[in-house]
Scaffold this active site. Structure first.
Site, short mmCIF file in Angstrom:
data_model
loop_
_atom_site.label_atom_id
_atom_site.label_comp_id
_atom_site.label_asym_id
_atom_site.label_seq_id
_atom_site.Cartn_x
_atom_site.Cartn_y
_atom_site.Cartn_z
N HIS A 7 0.84 -1.19 0.00
CA HIS A 7 0.00 0.00 0.00
C HIS A 7 0.87 1.25 0.00
CE1 HIS A 7 -3.85 -2.11 1.64
NE2 HIS A 7 -3.37 -2.67 0.55
N GLU B 7 0.84 3.86 1.89
CA GLU B 7 1.31 4.23 3.22
C GLU B 7 2.51 3.38 3.63
OE1 GLU B 7 -3.25 4.52 3.10
OE2 GLU B 7 -1.69 3.20 2.34
#
Length: 147
Positions: free
Chosen positions: A78, A80
């Protein structure tokens, strides 16, 4: 043309970062910021050196997995996670930073952001993961939806 606010500026950069994504389902980008300075960026995609989903297909689509579920069934990281990893690789502390994301982080990323001591999460779009919202609330991480 008026000068953008810092929120407009950083979320605009997150949107640009998302254009590097190789995910077939959702293009996500994020920017880690502290004291109005960019610390790291990240977008969703396969680990470095491995084929991307836009090359080999999406296993989640093939298996009919809905968004917000079975995060481990994806070859990609992801946005993040990639931003946290980039900061770590380059020795940049992200403690007490904030993150601008095109989408609400999932529960896995929420746990990582909480442990990284991210103070604030600013997003444009929601994501179907109610546990992530609860985790941020319990941890006292401020969640701000930008327009």
């Amino acid at each position: 043309m008026k000068r953008p606010t810092f929120d407009e500026y950083f979320i605009g950069i997150a949107k640009l970062v998302a254009t590097r994504s190789t995910c077939l389902r959702r293009k996500v980008g994020c920017v880690l910021v502290k004291n109005n300075r960019i610390l790291a960026t990240g977008y969703n995609g396969a680990p470095s050196g491995l084929p991307h989903c836009d090359e080999v297909g999406c296993i989640r689509e093939m298996l009919g997995i809905e968004g917000g579920q079975r995060h481990e069934m994806c070859r990609g990281l992801h946005a993040e996670q990639n931003a946290i990893i980039q900061a770590a690789l380059h020795g940049v502390s992200i403690k007490d930073a904030e993150i601008y994301c095109t989408h609400h982080p999932c529960s896995v990323c929420a746990k990582m952001l909480i442990n990284a001591h991210i103070l604030r999460v600013k997003i444009l779009e929601d994501y179907p993961d109610t546990m992530a919202k609860r985790l941020f609330e319990e941890a006292g991480v401020e969640l701000i939806v930008l327009e």
